[in-house]
Design an enzyme around this catalytic site. Structure first.
Site, PDB file in Angstrom:
ATOM      1  N   ALA A 229      54.935  30.196  72.381  1.00 16.13           N
ATOM      2  CA  ALA A 229      56.088  30.675  72.301  1.00 16.13           C
ATOM      3  C   ALA A 229      56.982  29.963  73.044  1.00 16.13           C
ATOM      4  O   ALA A 229      56.911  29.308  74.017  1.00 16.13           O
ATOM      5  CB  ALA A 229      55.924  32.074  73.249  1.00 16.13           C
ATOM      6  N   HIS A 231      61.054  29.717  74.242  1.00 19.36           N
ATOM      7  CA  HIS A 231      62.141  30.407  74.688  1.00 19.36           C
ATOM      8  C   HIS A 231      63.431  29.643  74.724  1.00 19.36           C
ATOM      9  O   HIS A 231      63.414  28.751  75.808  1.00 19.36           O
ATOM     10  CB  HIS A 231      61.630  31.131  76.003  1.00 19.36           C
ATOM     11  CG  HIS A 231      60.847  32.209  75.951  1.00 19.36           C
ATOM     12  ND1 HIS A 231      60.494  32.956  77.040  1.00 19.36           N
ATOM     13  CD2 HIS A 231      59.866  32.590  74.851  1.00 19.36           C
ATOM     14  CE1 HIS A 231      59.285  33.999  76.623  1.00 19.36           C
ATOM     15  NE2 HIS A 231      59.293  33.777  75.134  1.00 19.36           N
ATOM     16  N   THR A 459      59.327  27.110  67.981  1.00 17.99           N
ATOM     17  CA  THR A 459      58.259  26.264  68.282  1.00 17.99           C
ATOM     18  C   THR A 459      57.893  25.368  66.823  1.00 17.99           C
ATOM     19  O   THR A 459      57.515  24.217  66.757  1.00 17.99           O
ATOM     20  CB  THR A 459      56.815  27.100  68.718  1.00 17.99           C
ATOM     21  OG1 THR A 459      57.282  27.731  69.854  1.00 17.99           O
ATOM     22  CG2 THR A 459      55.747  26.241  68.685  1.00 17.99           C
ATOM     23  N   ASN A 461      59.886  25.711  64.057  1.00 17.90           N
ATOM     24  CA  ASN A 461      61.040  25.385  63.155  1.00 17.90           C
ATOM     25  C   ASN A 461      60.881  25.888  61.707  1.00 17.90           C
ATOM     26  O   ASN A 461      61.556  25.423  60.953  1.00 17.90           O
ATOM     27  CB  ASN A 461      61.518  23.829  63.125  1.00 17.90           C
ATOM     28  CG  ASN A 461      62.733  23.656  62.484  1.00 17.90           C
ATOM     29  OD1 ASN A 461      63.781  24.594  62.908  1.00 17.90           O
ATOM     30  ND2 ASN A 461      62.985  22.680  61.747  1.00 17.90           N
ATOM     31  N   ARG A 462      60.388  26.965  61.620  1.00 10.44           N
ATOM     32  CA  ARG A 462      60.225  27.688  60.181  1.00 10.44           C
ATOM     33  C   ARG A 462      61.480  28.625  60.180  1.00 10.44           C
ATOM     34  O   ARG A 462      61.867  29.361  60.965  1.00 10.44           O
ATOM     35  CB  ARG A 462      58.829  28.699  60.098  1.00 10.44           C
ATOM     36  CG  ARG A 462      57.697  27.586  60.347  1.00 10.44           C
ATOM     37  CD  ARG A 462      56.430  28.507  60.053  1.00 10.44           C
ATOM     38  NE  ARG A 462      55.371  27.670  60.445  1.00 10.44           N
ATOM     39  CZ  ARG A 462      54.073  28.276  61.063  1.00 10.44           C
ATOM     40  NH1 ARG A 462      54.300  29.695  60.828  1.00 10.44           N
ATOM     41  NH2 ARG A 462      53.271  27.701  61.425  1.00 10.44           N
ATOM     42  N   ARG A 464      63.036  32.289  59.667  1.00 13.46           N
ATOM     43  CA  ARG A 464      62.392  33.528  59.963  1.00 13.46           C
ATOM     44  C   ARG A 464      62.734  34.724  59.052  1.00 13.46           C
ATOM     45  O   ARG A 464      63.497  34.525  58.200  1.00 13.46           O
ATOM     46  CB  ARG A 464      63.094  34.052  61.430  1.00 13.46           C
ATOM     47  CG  ARG A 464      62.757  33.282  62.552  1.00 13.46           C
ATOM     48  CD  ARG A 464      63.634  33.505  63.776  1.00 13.46           C
ATOM     49  NE  ARG A 464      63.166  32.906  64.785  1.00 13.46           N
ATOM     50  CZ  ARG A 464      63.998  32.762  66.022  1.00 13.46           C
ATOM     51  NH1 ARG A 464      65.293  32.871  66.028  1.00 13.46           N
ATOM     52  NH2 ARG A 464      63.491  31.949  66.944  1.00 13.46           N
ATOM     53  N   VAL A 491      73.605  41.927  69.119  1.00 13.34           N
ATOM     54  CA  VAL A 491      74.443  43.076  68.655  1.00 13.34           C
ATOM     55  C   VAL A 491      75.715  42.304  67.777  1.00 13.34           C
ATOM     56  O   VAL A 491      76.167  43.070  66.985  1.00 13.34           O
ATOM     57  CB  VAL A 491      75.268  43.706  69.990  1.00 13.34           C
ATOM     58  CG1 VAL A 491      76.199  44.649  69.655  1.00 13.34           C
ATOM     59  CG2 VAL A 491      74.157  43.977  70.987  1.00 13.34           C
TER      60      VAL A 491
END
Length: 544
Positions: A229, A231, A459, A461-462, A464, A491
């Site tokens: 993961a 962040h 992590t 670099n794909r 989404r 938002v």
């Protein structure tokens, strides 16, 4: 001395474990120890002598001052310190008048612990020490030492002690813990000092930026999970991605940083982040039970899980499986305590937390991934290798639920999941109402090229995948985590104009309607909102 300082007076016969207790309190709780032998030598102008001579000199001073010389010497000793200690240990007193004088001089801050053991045990300990006393080969025998009048009467101090312990029945660590509890070194009650930050969807909800924003309010930052993961935190518009350390490590330079017993460590990533954040022993604490990922773990996942379930293939799952297998694991499991390079940072997480609780310090636990990826509660097998709920995070860190003050659930306006390595969208897991980034760009007015650039995994670099807001998933995440607060991120993806909002009232009506619905479904207020990349785009609506 300050009003909060404590004074521990230790008594007991020779060999009872007085010095062992004092040393344990010094090492574990940062106490300051003063020995009455040193105080006596100072009174005698540094003129030493054997044990019998010092016993006689001490007895003479007791008669002359009615035992007040110890209290007077302790006060003089404290006057020479730069600042009052949290805990002062007087090791040790030998007659009741010494204790009475200390209580009269220092009041209710004085606590008295008396240690004892059966005569046979005391003799065995004395003789063992005597055999190792190279510097004093003519040391008196046990019977000779016990013949001293004061030594014979020292057991009488048990009658006036606040705590009496038999050190044959209680090992040194048990003696230290009971004494620390008497002194209130762990706190007098169970305060709710822990806040937990977890994801409510499939990860990448923006937890890192929120954790960085909140971090300066905390004494201790705890990260759970592993390097699968990432962040991302924007520091003056320049992003830095944390894979191992808490995301607030840079934003809160005075906070202690903890990787708990449930952490999974990539040594390469860990050393890089330690160097980047300039962490030193004394600020970073790694639990000895933390698991080390081996190169074979990464190789295994790259050959299977990457294509089957779009795993990040960082070896976390394979390493965790080996830990579960224990002695049957191949290759054998290595923990943090097994690596020489990590020894300067090793410390039991529970001790760091205990010290923080005792001082009333706040603790932030930063979870990874999201509720939809929980090993137990997600869409198996399209899940991660751990439980990502608040309860799971607390278990990994070693924190009791009763310590929790706030649980923050972070959700995106449009949830995402990782894309397949081959560009497909079937094997990384189901999503409700899947959309395209072109559609998000059309709805929000944000540039498509910006969305495509930003929406790549931290992590791997794909690119989404993205979908409509999933109300069923939100309700499930709320049920699993019982959030006290919700954090709504991205938002600006509802409308680009939200990015310039500096007050809640400036958000679009669509944003207000979504927030109202989330608060009803989660049964918790939306207390923080992010409208762009970086801390200056966070709207803080908290009432705590």
């Amino acid at each position: 001395m300050s009003a909060g300082a404590r004074v521990l007076v230790i008594s007991g016969p020779m060999g009872a474990g007085k010095t062992t207790l004092a040393q344990g309190l010094v090492e574990r709780h940062g106490a300051l120890r003063v020995s009455t032998r040193e105080l006596l030598l100072a009174r005698l102008g540094g003129r030493g002598g054997d044990r019998r001579s010092l016993q006689e000199a001490g007895a003479a001073l007791d008669r002359e001052t009615d035992g007040r010389w110890v209290a007077d010497s302790v006060k003089e000793f404290l006057g020479r310190q730069d600042g009052p200690p949290r805990l002062l240990i007087v090791d040790s007193v030998r007659v009741a008048s010494q204790v009475e004088a200390l209580r009269k001089a220092l009041g209710s801050r004085v606590m008295h612990v008396h240690l004892s053991a059966p005569e046979q045990e005391l003799e065995a300990r004395y003789n063992q020490r005597r055999s190792h006393a190279v510097s004093d080969p003519e040391r008196a025998s046990f019977d000779e030492a016990r013949a001293d009048t004061t030594e014979r009467g020292v057991e009488g101090l048990a009658n006036a002690a606040d705590l009496v312990l038999n050190t044959q029945r209680h090992p040194p660590e048990a003696v230290r813990i009971q004494t620390a509890c008497l002194l209130g070194l762990y706190g007098r009650d169970v305060e709710r000092l822990v806040d937990v930050l977890v994801g409510g969807q499939y990860g990448s909800e923006g937890k890192g930026q929120i954790a960085s924003f909140l971090a300066p309010e905390y004494s201790v930052l705890v990260r759970v999970g592993g390097p699968n993961a990432g962040h991302r935190v924007y520091e003056e518009e320049v992003p830095y991605t944390f894979h191992q350390l808490p995301s607030g490590t840079r934003a809160a330079p005075r906070a202690r940083v903890v990787l708990g017993p449930g952490a999974t460590l990539s040594l390469t990533a860990l050393h890089q982040e330690i160097a980047d954040c300039r962490l030193e022993p004394g600020r970073l604490f790694i639990d000895s039970q933390a698991l080390v990922i081996e190169s074979s773990d990464v190789t295994f996942e790259e050959g299977s899980l990457r294509n089957q379930i779009a795993s990040t293939a960082r070896g976390v799952g394979a390493a965790t499986a080996r830990k579960v297998l224990r002695t049957a694991a191949h290759p054998p499991v290595r923990l943090a305590k097994d690596l020489e390079e990590l020894k300067p940072f090793l410390a039991p997480t529970r001790e760091v937390l205990e010290d923080t609780y005792a001082r009333g310090g706040r603790i932030l636990v930063e979870g990874t991934q999201g509720a939809g990826l929980s090993l137990h509660h997600g869409d198996y097998p399209y899940v991660t290798s751990r439980d990502t709920t608040a309860s799971g995070c607390l278990a990994e860190a070693g924190i009791a639920p009763g310590r929790v003050r706030k649980t923050l659930l972070v959700c995106r306006t449009y949830p995402i999941r990782v894309q397949n390595p081959d560009g497909g969208n079937g094997t990384s897991g189901p999503m409700v109402g899947e959309l395209s980034w072109e559609e998000i760009a059309r709805r929000s007015g944000l540039p498509l090229d910006e969305l495509l650039k930003q929406e790549r995994t931290s992590t791997t670099n794909r690119q989404r995948r993205v979908s409509e807001f999933d109300w069923v998933l939100l309700r499930k995440a709320a049920l699993l985590n019982a959030p006290t607060d919700v954090v709504l991120s991205f938002v600006d993806y509802l409308a680009a104009s939200n990015r310039s909002a500096r007050r809640f009232a400036q958000l679009t009506p669509e944003a207000h309607r979504l927030i109202e619905g989330i608060e009803r479904a989660a049964q918790a207020p939306v207390s923080l909102l992010s409208t762009g990349w970086g801390s200056r785009y966070i709207l803080d609506r908290r009432v705590w």
